[in-house]
Design an enzyme around this catalytic site. Structure first.
Site, PDB file in Angstrom:
ATOM      1  N   GLN A 190      -7.270 -10.565  -8.372  1.00  0.00           N
ATOM      2  CA  GLN A 190      -8.038 -11.047  -7.205  1.00  0.00           C
ATOM      3  C   GLN A 190      -8.463  -9.893  -6.304  1.00  0.00           C
ATOM      4  O   GLN A 190      -9.522  -9.943  -5.679  1.00  0.00           O
ATOM      5  CB  GLN A 190      -7.214 -12.074  -6.424  1.00  0.00           C
ATOM      6  CG  GLN A 190      -6.846 -13.308  -7.220  1.00  0.00           C
ATOM      7  CD  GLN A 190      -8.058 -14.016  -7.780  1.00  0.00           C
ATOM      8  OE1 GLN A 190      -9.030 -14.235  -7.058  1.00  0.00           O
ATOM      9  NE2 GLN A 190      -8.014 -14.353  -9.058  1.00  0.00           N
ATOM     10  N   HIS A 199      -4.578  -4.812   1.084  1.00  0.00           N
ATOM     11  CA  HIS A 199      -3.117  -4.912   1.129  1.00  0.00           C
ATOM     12  C   HIS A 199      -2.692  -6.088   0.252  1.00  0.00           C
ATOM     13  O   HIS A 199      -3.288  -7.170   0.334  1.00  0.00           O
ATOM     14  CB  HIS A 199      -2.658  -5.129   2.573  1.00  0.00           C
ATOM     15  CG  HIS A 199      -1.160  -5.229   2.681  1.00  0.00           C
ATOM     16  ND1 HIS A 199      -0.345  -4.124   2.590  1.00  0.00           N
ATOM     17  CD2 HIS A 199      -0.343  -6.296   2.811  1.00  0.00           C
ATOM     18  CE1 HIS A 199       0.924  -4.513   2.685  1.00  0.00           C
ATOM     19  NE2 HIS A 199       0.946  -5.827   2.817  1.00  0.00           N
ATOM     20  N   SER A 247      -7.185   1.261  -9.944  1.00  0.00           N
ATOM     21  CA  SER A 247      -7.867   0.098 -10.536  1.00  0.00           C
ATOM     22  C   SER A 247      -8.831  -0.555  -9.540  1.00  0.00           C
ATOM     23  O   SER A 247      -9.871  -1.087  -9.936  1.00  0.00           O
ATOM     24  CB  SER A 247      -6.854  -0.918 -11.064  1.00  0.00           C
ATOM     25  OG  SER A 247      -6.179  -1.573 -10.028  1.00  0.00           O
ATOM     26  N   MET A 275      -1.355   5.817  -0.169  1.00  0.00           N
ATOM     27  CA  MET A 275       0.022   5.554   0.265  1.00  0.00           C
ATOM     28  C   MET A 275       0.490   6.486   1.385  1.00  0.00           C
ATOM     29  O   MET A 275       1.619   6.956   1.373  1.00  0.00           O
ATOM     30  CB  MET A 275       0.966   5.652  -0.942  1.00  0.00           C
ATOM     31  CG  MET A 275       0.647   4.680  -2.067  1.00  0.00           C
ATOM     32  SD  MET A 275       0.651   2.964  -1.540  1.00  0.00           S
ATOM     33  CE  MET A 275       2.410   2.721  -1.358  1.00  0.00           C
ATOM     34  N   ARG A 276      -0.376   6.766   2.326  1.00  0.00           N
ATOM     35  CA  ARG A 276       0.021   7.559   3.485  1.00  0.00           C
ATOM     36  C   ARG A 276      -0.269   6.767   4.750  1.00  0.00           C
ATOM     37  O   ARG A 276      -1.304   6.091   4.840  1.00  0.00           O
ATOM     38  CB  ARG A 276      -0.775   8.872   3.570  1.00  0.00           C
ATOM     39  CG  ARG A 276      -0.607   9.788   2.403  1.00  0.00           C
ATOM     40  CD  ARG A 276       0.799  10.315   2.220  1.00  0.00           C
ATOM     41  NE  ARG A 276       1.305  11.060   3.362  1.00  0.00           N
ATOM     42  CZ  ARG A 276       2.587  11.406   3.517  1.00  0.00           C
ATOM     43  NH1 ARG A 276       3.486  11.049   2.614  1.00  0.00           N
ATOM     44  NH2 ARG A 276       2.967  12.093   4.558  1.00  0.00           N
ATOM     45  N   THR A 319      -6.552  -0.628  11.762  1.00  0.00           N
ATOM     46  CA  THR A 319      -6.309  -0.299  13.161  1.00  0.00           C
ATOM     47  C   THR A 319      -5.015   0.515  13.217  1.00  0.00           C
ATOM     48  O   THR A 319      -4.379   0.745  12.180  1.00  0.00           O
ATOM     49  CB  THR A 319      -6.173  -1.571  14.021  1.00  0.00           C
ATOM     50  OG1 THR A 319      -5.099  -2.354  13.490  1.00  0.00           O
ATOM     51  CG2 THR A 319      -7.459  -2.384  14.020  1.00  0.00           C
TER      52      THR A 319
HETATM   53  C1  GRF Z   1      -2.947  -2.332  -4.931  1.00  0.00           C
HETATM   54  O1  GRF Z   1      -2.036  -3.353  -5.190  1.00  0.00           O
HETATM   55  C2  GRF Z   1      -3.307  -2.341  -3.466  1.00  0.00           C
HETATM   56  O2  GRF Z   1      -3.338  -3.606  -2.913  1.00  0.00           O
HETATM   57  C3  GRF Z   1      -2.206  -1.540  -2.867  1.00  0.00           C
HETATM   58  O3  GRF Z   1      -1.940  -0.526  -3.791  1.00  0.00           O
HETATM   59  C4  GRF Z   1      -2.338  -0.953  -5.093  1.00  0.00           C
HETATM   60  C5  GRF Z   1      -3.309   0.041  -5.613  1.00  0.00           C
HETATM   61  O4  GRF Z   1      -3.638  -0.177  -6.947  1.00  0.00           O
HETATM   62  N1  GRF Z   1      -2.583  -1.084  -1.546  1.00  0.00           N
HETATM   63  P1  GRF Z   1      -4.812   0.647  -7.624  1.00  0.00           P
HETATM   64  O5  GRF Z   1      -4.487   2.129  -7.439  1.00  0.00           O
HETATM   65  O6  GRF Z   1      -6.094   0.277  -6.973  1.00  0.00           O
HETATM   66  O7  GRF Z   1      -4.768   0.267  -9.068  1.00  0.00           O
END
Ligand code: GRF
Length: 205
Positions: free
Chosen positions: A166, A102, A12, A83-84, A134
């Site tokens: 947001q 984040h 998203s 997610m790595r 970093t």
């Molecule tokens: C978001 O909440 C982002 O902050 C986190 O992982 C989620 C990713 O959502 N790091 P999307 O794949 O962009 O919908």
């Protein structure tokens, strides 16, 4: 002046970047089924999958990922739900042009399950942070933040949805600042040239 976006899932934030006209030259996922790949394909953006589980070490995965990224010679690499954990070597290679979003008001709640942890802590505000990456996980100079209220009756899901709205606002904005050359990093702090608010405080429930 293009951006390569790294994803693992739904995409998203990627969608918000594309909607905002950010010049995305490629989307790379470590998971073949990531929903964001379909979003990119629909928009005619190049996609690639570099599956982490096919590599024996983090170093080998990161080297293959970097090869794929560099084929597009991007100005900026944006992590969007990727997610790595990246190796120090990878982070050093893209130093100053690697950014992440984040879902917490860093430095609070680095790591996973941020919304549940904010609720458990009784936080009254929560939010999201766009930052340079970093070597330390979920640290690095803060480019922009948005805060939202935590409301009575919130669940991790309702709070996540409020924060996500947001994210979609501040991430494209921060990327645009970068591409326009407006970001100045001094002593580990980020300033934006001109009159741009680096904090959005939403009171929208
Ligand atoms: C978001 O909440 C982002 O902050 C986190 O992982 C989620 C990713 O959502 N790091 P999307 O794949 O962009 O919908």
């Amino acid at each position: 002046m293009s951006v390569v976006v790294l994803i693992s899932g739904r995409g998203s934030n990627l969608q918000a970047m594309l909607d905002a006209g950010i010049p995305v030259s490629a989307v790379i996922s470590n998971r073949p089924g990531a929903g964001g790949l379909a979003i990119a394909a629909r928009r005619g953006v190049a996609t690639a999958v570099v599956e982490h589980r096919r590599f024996p070490t983090r170093e080998a995965f990161d080297a293959a990922l970097a090869d794929e990224i560099d084929r597009h010679a991007p100005r900026l690499v944006a992590l969007a739900g990727f997610m790595r954990v990246l190796t120090p070597g990878f982070v050093a290679r893209y130093a100053g042009r690697l950014v992440n979003i984040h879902p917490s008001l860093l430095p609070e709640f680095p790591g996973l399950a941020t919304h549940a942890r904010a609720l458990a802590a009784g936080a009254k505000r929560h939010g999201c942070t766009v930052h340079f990456v970093t070597a330390a996980l979920d640290h690095g100079p803060i480019i922009a933040q948005a805060s939202v209220p935590v409301l009575p009756g919130d669940t991790a899901e309702t709070l996540a949805a409020r924060v996500l709205a947001q994210e979609h606002l501040i991430y494209p904005r921060a990327l645009r600042w970068f591409l326009d050359g407006l970001l100045v990093v001094e002593n580990g702090k980020v300033r934006v040239k001109g009159n741009h608010a680096q904090l959005v405080a939403s009171d929208r429930a």
